[in-house]
Write a protein that holds these residues in place. Structure first.
Motif, PDB file in Angstrom:
ATOM      1  N   GLU A 119       0.844  -1.194   0.000  1.00 29.47           N
ATOM      2  CA  GLU A 119       0.000   0.000   0.000  1.00 29.47           C
ATOM      3  C   GLU A 119       0.886   1.254   0.000  1.00 29.47           C
ATOM      4  OE1 GLU A 119      -3.843   0.674   2.532  1.00 29.47           O
ATOM      5  OE2 GLU A 119      -2.180   1.487   3.704  1.00 29.47           O
ATOM      6  N   LEU A 120       0.559   2.288  -0.701  1.00 26.47           N
ATOM      7  CA  LEU A 120      -0.447   2.402  -1.732  1.00 26.47           C
ATOM      8  C   LEU A 120       0.305   2.403  -3.060  1.00 26.47           C
ATOM      9  CD1 LEU A 120      -2.343   4.318  -3.728  1.00 26.47           C
ATOM     10  CD2 LEU A 120      -3.608   3.102  -1.943  1.00 26.47           C
ATOM     11  N   SER A 121       0.227   1.284  -3.774  1.00 26.62           N
ATOM     12  CA  SER A 121       0.880   1.169  -5.074  1.00 26.62           C
ATOM     13  C   SER A 121      -0.140   1.456  -6.162  1.00 26.62           C
ATOM     14  CB  SER A 121       1.467  -0.233  -5.270  1.00 26.62           C
ATOM     15  OG  SER A 121       2.564  -0.451  -4.406  1.00 26.62           O
ATOM     16  N   ALA A 122       0.247   2.306  -7.113  1.00 25.23           N
ATOM     17  CA  ALA A 122      -0.659   2.697  -8.188  1.00 25.23           C
ATOM     18  C   ALA A 122       0.159   3.235  -9.351  1.00 25.23           C
ATOM     19  CB  ALA A 122      -1.647   3.760  -7.692  1.00 25.23           C
ATOM     20  N   ALA A 123      -0.481   3.365 -10.496  1.00 28.30           N
ATOM     21  CA  ALA A 123       0.180   3.891 -11.692  1.00 28.30           C
ATOM     22  C   ALA A 123      -0.031   5.397 -11.784  1.00 28.30           C
ATOM     23  CB  ALA A 123      -0.376   3.207 -12.942  1.00 28.30           C
ATOM     24  N   PRO A 124       0.885   6.110 -12.411  1.00 24.76           N
ATOM     25  CA  PRO A 124       0.734   7.561 -12.553  1.00 24.76           C
ATOM     26  C   PRO A 124      -0.486   7.918 -13.397  1.00 24.76           C
ATOM     27  CG  PRO A 124       2.511   6.755 -13.949  1.00 24.76           C
ATOM     28  CD  PRO A 124       2.109   5.618 -13.074  1.00 24.76           C
ATOM     29  N   ASP A 125      -1.077   9.053 -13.083  1.00 19.58           N
ATOM     30  CA  ASP A 125      -2.217   9.520 -13.853  1.00 19.58           C
ATOM     31  C   ASP A 125      -1.708  10.197 -15.119  1.00 19.58           C
ATOM     32  OD1 ASP A 125      -5.317  10.098 -13.556  1.00 19.58           O
ATOM     33  OD2 ASP A 125      -4.387  11.887 -14.423  1.00 19.58           O
ATOM     34  N   PRO A 126      -2.326   9.931 -16.275  1.00 23.49           N
ATOM     35  CA  PRO A 126      -1.826  10.537 -17.518  1.00 23.49           C
ATOM     36  C   PRO A 126      -1.966  12.051 -17.546  1.00 23.49           C
ATOM     37  CG  PRO A 126      -3.908   9.409 -17.898  1.00 23.49           C
ATOM     38  CD  PRO A 126      -3.463   9.024 -16.521  1.00 23.49           C
ATOM     39  N   GLY A 127      -2.900  12.594 -16.762  1.00 24.92           N
ATOM     40  CA  GLY A 127      -3.102  14.031 -16.761  1.00 24.92           C
ATOM     41  C   GLY A 127      -2.116  14.787 -15.896  1.00 24.92           C
ATOM     42  N   TRP A 128      -1.652  14.145 -14.816  1.00 29.66           N
ATOM     43  CA  TRP A 128      -0.705  14.776 -13.885  1.00 29.66           C
ATOM     44  C   TRP A 128       0.102  13.662 -13.245  1.00 29.66           C
ATOM     45  CZ3 TRP A 128       0.129  19.904 -13.686  1.00 29.66           C
ATOM     46  CH2 TRP A 128       0.957  20.389 -12.669  1.00 29.66           C
ATOM     47  N   PRO A 129       1.221  13.276 -13.862  1.00 35.79           N
ATOM     48  CA  PRO A 129       1.942  12.066 -13.442  1.00 35.79           C
ATOM     49  C   PRO A 129       2.474  12.063 -12.014  1.00 35.79           C
ATOM     50  CG  PRO A 129       2.551  12.668 -15.667  1.00 35.79           C
ATOM     51  CD  PRO A 129       1.748  13.818 -15.124  1.00 35.79           C
ATOM     52  N   ASP A 130       2.542  13.221 -11.350  1.00 36.01           N
ATOM     53  CA  ASP A 130       2.931  13.218  -9.940  1.00 36.01           C
ATOM     54  C   ASP A 130       1.780  12.792  -9.039  1.00 36.01           C
ATOM     55  OD1 ASP A 130       5.540  13.842 -10.305  1.00 36.01           O
ATOM     56  OD2 ASP A 130       5.338  15.982  -9.895  1.00 36.01           O
ATOM     57  N   CYS A 131       0.607  12.623  -9.623  1.00 30.22           N
ATOM     58  CA  CYS A 131      -0.536  12.019  -8.926  1.00 30.22           C
ATOM     59  C   CYS A 131      -0.728  10.607  -9.464  1.00 30.22           C
ATOM     60  CB  CYS A 131      -1.814  12.822  -9.175  1.00 30.22           C
ATOM     61  SG  CYS A 131      -1.851  14.453  -8.416  1.00 30.22           S
ATOM     62  N   PHE A 132      -1.226   9.718  -8.631  1.00 30.95           N
ATOM     63  CA  PHE A 132      -1.551   8.389  -9.119  1.00 30.95           C
ATOM     64  C   PHE A 132      -3.016   8.350  -9.553  1.00 30.95           C
ATOM     65  CE2 PHE A 132      -2.018   8.192  -4.451  1.00 30.95           C
ATOM     66  CZ  PHE A 132      -3.323   7.734  -4.314  1.00 30.95           C
TER      67      PHE A 132
END
Length: 337
Positions: A119-132
């Motif tokens: 926890e908490l593993s997730a992929a980067p968001d395409p809109g703002w990669p510093d957010c998952f």
């Protein structure tokens, strides 16, 4: 692994269709973990019955009527009702570790290795990669964490009005603390990010393990002819790769529709509301159909992925049509919401 589970959420009948296909895709790729679906009170009993045939556990959650801490938090932030429902996944303490997946995701290969992550593993968001992106993430159920999340919602709210803003605010060191918690993008490949970086998709897209149908237009918003394998309708605000849509519809038509027909009779189509997962507001009403080729003349087919990629790569975008400024702006506005 009886103490580990994949978890999803269906807030209404439309999203229950996505949950059915997601569950079937996990089964088809031979997951060894349990499958759990949280369903909102608006999911009808026939849909719940189908979900019980696919999932090991179907749990109805209703934050509004729970009478617990969530109830008090909701009174202060009524706009976060569905968000708080999603946070209920942390109450599944009969499991030691879980992977949450939005109901608008589709599994393309076995992904049990995600349970090796923390926890908490997730992929980067395409809109703002510093957010998952909160469509796929690994977590450990915990009543303590659940309580802290509710407290965070009450005190800080969500910077985007939904669960992704809450979770990124709460797990605010994700971008910098531990790179091992950054899942490769192939575990949460955004269907609307494909055309923003076509060379990368051409190079790595074949390794995709999970596709996420982001945006307001979901797979169940389209129309599918099982005889010709043609997909039509939908919206061009958030273009989706035709191959992934075909994967979704092929599985839906072959594995899910027969179970739905047992509940509803031999109806040629299902009708439901396409609702936003971030709110209780009905956006539009869609007809989800599995049609025969004789039902009516087919609509114009979706441009093939290769054709559209070639046009973009050659600088020949359809600026007067689907790639016009207004359409691109609507796509961005929809994504940023």
């Amino acid at each position: 692994m009886a103490d580990q589970a994949f978890v999803t959420l269906a807030t209404n009948d439309s999203y229950s269709l996505g949950a059915m296909v997601l569950g079937k895709s996990l089964r088809n790729h031979n997951t060894t973990r349990k499958l759990v679906v949280l369903v909102g009170p608006n999911v009808s009993e026939p849909r719940q019955s189908v979900l019980r045939r696919i999932y090991d556990d179907v749990k109805v959650v209703d934050v509004l009527d729970s009478g617990d801490t969530a109830h008090l938090a909701l009174m202060k932030r009524p706009d976060l009702g569905v968000t708080l429902t999603k946070l209920h996944c942390w109450t599944l303490t009969q499991y030691s570790k879980c992977v949450f997946m939005d109901a608008d995701t589709l599994v393309l290969s076995n992904i049990d290795e995600l349970f090796d992550r923390e926890e908490l593993s997730a992929a980067p968001d395409p809109g703002w990669p510093d957010c998952f992106n909160s469509g796929v993430f690994v977590f450990r159920p915990s009543v303590e964490t659940y309580g802290k999340l509710l407290q965070y919602c009450t005190e800080k709210g969500s910077f985007d009005g939904g669960d992704q803003g809450v979770l990124n605010g709460f797990f605010n060191d994700w971008a910098t603390a531990d790179i091992s918690k950054h899942l490769p993008f192939v575990y949460n490949l955004s269907s609307i990010a494909i055309y923003t970086y076509l060379p990368a998709f051409k190079q790595f897209g074949g390794s995709a393990k999970v596709v996420h149908f982001l945006g307001q237009t979901k797979p169940w918003s389209y129309t599918f002819d099982p005889q010709t394998k043609q997909i039509s309708g939908g919206s061009q605000e958030a273009p989706t790769h035709p191959a992934f849509l075909l994967d979704w519809w092929t599985l839906y038509a072959s594995a899910v529709v027969p179970m739905l027909q047992e509940q509803y009779g031999d109806e040629p189509f299902l009708t439901g509301c396409m609702e936003s997962q971030e709110s209780d507001t009905t956006v539009t009403t869609e007809t989800v159909q599995v049609e025969s080729s004789s039902s009516h003349a087919p609509m114009e087919p979706v441009m093939s992925s290769e054709q559209r990629k070639e046009q973009w790569e050659q600088g020949q975008a359809d600026y007067m049509g689907m790639d016009s400024f207004d359409n691109i702006k609507r796509k961005l506005d929809t994504f940023l919401k």
